[in-house]
Design a protein around this motif. Structure first.
Motif, mmCIF file in Angstrom:
data_model
loop_
_atom_site.group_PDB
_atom_site.id
_atom_site.type_symbol
_atom_site.label_atom_id
_atom_site.label_comp_id
_atom_site.label_asym_id
_atom_site.label_seq_id
_atom_site.Cartn_x
_atom_site.Cartn_y
_atom_site.Cartn_z
ATOM 1 N N LYS A 64 48.903 34.997 34.491
ATOM 2 C CA LYS A 64 48.951 34.831 35.935
ATOM 3 C C LYS A 64 48.142 35.973 36.539
ATOM 4 O O LYS A 64 48.452 37.140 36.325
ATOM 5 C CB LYS A 64 50.403 34.877 36.401
ATOM 6 N N VAL A 65 47.104 35.626 37.305
ATOM 7 C CA VAL A 65 46.178 36.630 37.808
ATOM 8 C C VAL A 65 45.720 36.267 39.213
ATOM 9 O O VAL A 65 45.635 35.091 39.564
ATOM 10 C CB VAL A 65 44.979 36.777 36.825
ATOM 11 N N ASP A 66 45.452 37.281 40.034
ATOM 12 C CA ASP A 66 44.896 37.058 41.368
ATOM 13 C C ASP A 66 43.419 36.712 41.251
ATOM 14 O O ASP A 66 42.734 37.172 40.332
ATOM 15 C CB ASP A 66 45.047 38.304 42.239
ATOM 16 N N LEU A 67 42.930 35.943 42.190
ATOM 17 C CA LEU A 67 41.528 35.546 42.183
ATOM 18 C C LEU A 67 40.615 36.762 42.248
ATOM 19 O O LEU A 67 39.603 36.823 41.553
ATOM 20 C CB LEU A 67 41.239 34.587 43.347
ATOM 21 N N SER A 68 40.963 37.750 43.056
ATOM 22 C CA SER A 68 40.120 38.934 43.185
ATOM 23 C C SER A 68 40.012 39.694 41.863
ATOM 24 O O SER A 68 38.939 40.185 41.501
ATOM 25 C CB SER A 68 40.667 39.859 44.278
ATOM 26 N N GLU A 69 41.103 39.790 41.097
ATOM 27 C CA GLU A 69 41.065 40.439 39.787
ATOM 28 C C GLU A 69 40.237 39.631 38.795
ATOM 29 O O GLU A 69 39.470 40.186 38.025
ATOM 30 C CB GLU A 69 42.477 40.605 39.231
ATOM 31 N N LEU A 70 40.422 38.310 38.825
ATOM 32 C CA LEU A 70 39.703 37.452 37.894
ATOM 33 C C LEU A 70 38.197 37.485 38.156
ATOM 34 O O LEU A 70 37.401 37.415 37.229
ATOM 35 C CB LEU A 70 40.236 36.025 37.973
ATOM 36 N N LEU A 71 37.821 37.620 39.425
ATOM 37 C CA LEU A 71 36.395 37.710 39.753
ATOM 38 C C LEU A 71 35.773 38.988 39.199
ATOM 39 O O LEU A 71 34.587 39.008 38.878
ATOM 40 C CB LEU A 71 36.190 37.626 41.263
ATOM 41 N N THR A 72 36.551 40.059 39.070
ATOM 42 C CA THR A 72 36.007 41.296 38.475
ATOM 43 C C THR A 72 35.934 41.177 36.957
ATOM 44 O O THR A 72 35.031 41.728 36.340
ATOM 45 C CB THR A 72 36.856 42.518 38.858
ATOM 46 N N VAL A 73 36.878 40.441 36.362
ATOM 47 C CA VAL A 73 36.896 40.283 34.911
ATOM 48 C C VAL A 73 35.891 39.226 34.457
ATOM 49 O O VAL A 73 35.111 39.443 33.534
ATOM 50 C CB VAL A 73 38.319 39.908 34.432
ATOM 51 N N ILE A 74 35.937 38.064 35.100
ATOM 52 C CA ILE A 74 35.035 36.950 34.777
ATOM 53 C C ILE A 74 34.318 36.553 36.066
ATOM 54 O O ILE A 74 34.798 35.707 36.820
ATOM 55 C CB ILE A 74 35.808 35.744 34.216
#
Length: 113
Positions: A64-74
């Protein structure tokens, strides 16, 4: 009979009972590594998720991840949750992993995909 018993105990040969099994399976089942062949399209995404979570992806995992975090990772060009639809579906089908993306910009509140 007594002499036979003494000879068996004093001899160097190991004798097994007749009811002994030759092949015995281990009591503990060892988990096998995932043997799913990952397409080139998702290799970098999966490696980035493994680095982000700090563990190998395995069946039954829920991320479960926030969109903003996922955009930095992927990173994606389109900065919306639907940009990850194919990755979410692939992880669900092939690995049995739930990737839940939280976005705060959809319909005025928290949105889970």
């Amino acid at each position: 009979m007594l002499i036979q018993t003494l000879m068996n105990k004093l001899s160097d040969e190991v004798q097994y009972s007749e009811g002994r099994q030759d092949c015995v399976a281990p009591d503990v089942n060892v988990n096998k590594a995932n043997t799913v062949i990952v397409p080139d399209k998702f290799k970098k995404d999966i490696e980035a998720l493994e680095d982000y979570t700090g563990r190998k992806l395995e069946s039954g995992l829920c991320i479960k991840v926030d969109l903003s975090e996922l955009l930095t990772v992927i990173p994606r060009e389109r900065k919306r949750t639907d940009a990850y639809n194919t990755l979410v579906q692939y992880l669900k089908d092939e690995f049995g992993i739930d990737l839940i993306i939280n976005s705060k910009k959809q319909k005025g509140g928290s949105y889970e995909k």
